[in-house]
Scaffold this active site. Sequence first.
Site, PDB file in Angstrom:
ATOM      1  N   LYS A 249       0.843  -1.193   0.000  1.00 54.17           N
ATOM      2  CA  LYS A 249       0.000   0.000   0.000  1.00 54.17           C
ATOM      3  C   LYS A 249       0.886   1.255   0.000  1.00 54.17           C
ATOM      4  O   LYS A 249       0.701   2.160  -0.793  1.00 54.17           O
ATOM      5  CB  LYS A 249      -0.914  -0.031   1.228  1.00 54.17           C
TER       6      LYS A 249
ATOM      7  N   LYS B 218       9.533  -0.635  14.492  1.00 54.67           N
ATOM      8  CA  LYS B 218      10.116  -0.270  13.184  1.00 54.67           C
ATOM      9  C   LYS B 218      11.206   0.782  13.368  1.00 54.67           C
ATOM     10  O   LYS B 218      12.283   0.699  12.783  1.00 54.67           O
ATOM     11  CB  LYS B 218       9.028   0.326  12.265  1.00 54.67           C
TER      12      LYS B 218
ATOM     13  N   GLU C 289      10.721  -4.358   4.606  1.00 52.04           N
ATOM     14  CA  GLU C 289      10.841  -5.775   4.231  1.00 52.04           C
ATOM     15  C   GLU C 289      10.513  -5.963   2.752  1.00 52.04           C
ATOM     16  O   GLU C 289      11.240  -6.626   2.002  1.00 52.04           O
ATOM     17  CB  GLU C 289       9.866  -6.640   5.051  1.00 52.04           C
TER      18      GLU C 289
ATOM     19  N   GLU D 201      -4.615  -6.514  14.906  1.00 50.13           N
ATOM     20  CA  GLU D 201      -4.097  -5.204  14.489  1.00 50.13           C
ATOM     21  C   GLU D 201      -5.222  -4.160  14.572  1.00 50.13           C
ATOM     22  O   GLU D 201      -4.963  -2.970  14.726  1.00 50.13           O
ATOM     23  CB  GLU D 201      -3.516  -5.272  13.068  1.00 50.13           C
TER      24      GLU D 201
ATOM     25  N   HIS E  88      -4.807 -32.761  18.026  1.00 46.44           N
ATOM     26  CA  HIS E  88      -3.659 -33.552  18.503  1.00 46.44           C
ATOM     27  C   HIS E  88      -2.531 -32.645  18.959  1.00 46.44           C
ATOM     28  O   HIS E  88      -1.384 -33.088  19.085  1.00 46.44           O
ATOM     29  CB  HIS E  88      -3.199 -34.503  17.390  1.00 46.44           C
TER      30      HIS E  88
ATOM     31  N   GLY F  86      -4.733  -1.824   5.092  1.00 47.82           N
ATOM     32  CA  GLY F  86      -3.918  -2.958   4.645  1.00 47.82           C
ATOM     33  C   GLY F  86      -4.577  -4.296   4.916  1.00 47.82           C
ATOM     34  O   GLY F  86      -4.617  -5.189   4.054  1.00 47.82           O
ATOM     35  N   ARG F  87      -5.119  -4.467   6.104  1.00 50.96           N
ATOM     36  CA  ARG F  87      -5.709  -5.765   6.474  1.00 50.96           C
ATOM     37  C   ARG F  87      -7.101  -5.960   5.870  1.00 50.96           C
ATOM     38  O   ARG F  87      -7.740  -6.985   6.090  1.00 50.96           O
ATOM     39  CB  ARG F  87      -5.725  -5.931   7.993  1.00 50.96           C
TER      40      ARG F  87
HETATM   41  O1  F6P Z   1       3.270  -2.684   9.752  1.00 52.00           O
HETATM   42  C1  F6P Z   1       1.898  -2.928   9.639  1.00 52.00           C
HETATM   43  C2  F6P Z   1       1.382  -2.696   8.246  1.00 52.00           C
HETATM   44  O2  F6P Z   1       1.254  -1.328   8.012  1.00 52.00           O
HETATM   45  C3  F6P Z   1       0.078  -3.418   8.001  1.00 52.00           C
HETATM   46  O3  F6P Z   1      -1.022  -2.742   8.485  1.00 52.00           O
HETATM   47  C4  F6P Z   1       0.096  -3.601   6.531  1.00 52.00           C
HETATM   48  O4  F6P Z   1      -0.811  -4.568   6.110  1.00 52.00           O
HETATM   49  C5  F6P Z   1       1.536  -3.995   6.329  1.00 52.00           C
HETATM   50  O5  F6P Z   1       2.254  -3.231   7.264  1.00 52.00           O
HETATM   51  C6  F6P Z   1       2.077  -3.803   4.951  1.00 52.00           C
HETATM   52  O6  F6P Z   1       2.032  -2.463   4.563  1.00 52.00           O
HETATM   53  P1  F6P Z   1       2.245  -2.047   3.058  1.00 52.00           P
HETATM   54  O7  F6P Z   1       1.165  -2.682   2.257  1.00 52.00           O
HETATM   55  O8  F6P Z   1       2.186  -0.549   3.043  1.00 52.00           O
HETATM   56  O9  F6P Z   1       3.590  -2.545   2.623  1.00 52.00           O
END
Ligand code: F6P
Length: 548
Positions: free
Chosen positions: A208, A513, A214, A354, A385, A268-269
Amino acid sequence: MQPPAFTAAPAYQALLSHYDQAQHWSMRDLFAQEPTRFSRYSLEAAGLFLDYSKNRFTQTTLDLLLQLAREREVEAQRDAMFSGAKINLTESRAVLHTALRAPSSMRMLLDGEDIGGAVHATLAQMQAFSDQVRSGAWLGATGQAITDVVNIGIGGSDLGPAMVCGALRPYAHARLQMHFVANVDGHDLAAVLARVKPATTLFIIASKSFTTPETMLNAHAARRWFLQTCSKADLARHFVAASTNATAVADFGIDTANMFPFWDWVGGRYSVWSAIGLPVMLAIGSEQFGYFLAGAHAMDRHFCSAPLDQNMPVLLALMGIWYRNFFASASHVIAPYHQDMMRFPAYLQQLDMESNGKSVTSDGRSTMSATGPVIWGEVGTNAQHAYFQHLHQGSDLIPVDFIAALRPSHTLTTHQNMLLANCFAQSEALMHGKNLAQASAECRAKGMDAAHSAALAPHKVFAGNRPSNTLLLPALTPATLGALIALYEHKVFVQGAVWGINSFDQWGVELGKELAHSILTELNGAPRTDKHDASTNGLIARALAARQ
Ligand code: F6P
């Protein structure tokens, strides 16, 4: 204006005194007293069936919980969300993921403008692209069709498409292998790159913000890997993006013609319905993706129109609040009895934790009460199990959501019967339990002497009276999965609305972060600052020493 604090609500106070008696009730007795309990406390919506009768409540409890929802103005808050009000106050954003699954005939307004046009234009762009990739018309650098799709994203930009692609595996295109890389741990990317070939791989950079460290690290590494064997001119056939940040996408080197946009009003979620769902459309095709959206929209309609006492997300939410705030249950299990739903508990973990893992209200006061529980789980019967021992005999009260599909996508009837038998048996066992007299009688029936039986029987006692919901899907299809996800989205919304928290920001992820950024500079060789605590300094020192 904010309603008064959750704990000040008259219904909350009434529930507190109601709980004094309710905590002693046995579900066995409730079922014995009310033979119609199953039909009374079950309902259907958007193709899903919910049995919530195996919970520790009576009609009085439910009435009080519904009163709580009314006092907390859940309906007005719901209507505000659907109308495009900026209910995500800390980020000044509307929350309109529901607009992503509305039919094109429906007007969805944001700041007075209809956003439906942009939504459906992106869907058309996704459809044109996925049709080409699926048919083999979209050719890679050497003129070959795409065989592998690698989605690089994390959090909502990974969990949604990864979970849905897994769940809808029987609908997937036979030629296209889907891969999901999320972790900054290089093992994740390295393992996928070892399995794919540059000439036949399509990378989707899904972010987003297009700034998540990452994702950016993995995306740049994938780009370098690609350029080892292909040219920069070939990138356009192999790298596309799903993002809200066109500038950063262009800076990365992806032609914005290959960017699938979405908007800041999609959390995002909550983004699997947007361009972030591109891997899903590639896997199952645009028609099935349409059914996925339609299933969610059917749940939206139900949520908006059903009276609160027949409203599935509302009822699920209120049952959760009953345990979280009155029985002090700190966690909630999601147990899908479907192998293809392996990633569903992890998906709901982000959605719920979240969203509602917060301790301040929307206006910045302490919530003064427990909020979102820990969500965890694993597919049945594997879970039986592993951790079910704790659910049955542990010292915590942990409500469970059982989820099962009545018709499988395979023809192994014996397996399906055994699966469903186990699913239903678990909720029965959790509720019924087994008392000491029954356990002792069983021991004696097996030929144990009195001493042996007396020693063993206490270990075989199940307290029972442990609550669960059971959700039945006719089959796991794009439509029922869409409805199921929307059900949980709205459940989480209702709980956040009752608690008075903003379910749509995520400031809690920021501090880690920031600190990681500062530690990274030290691990990368910047002069040590020793500004951390002794433990963190010690860990950094050990990591640096291990390199020498
Ligand atoms: O760090 C949390 C977050 O902002 C989530 O809410 C989101 O889904 C994820 O990181 C990834 O964010 P992006 O789509 O901006 O890379």
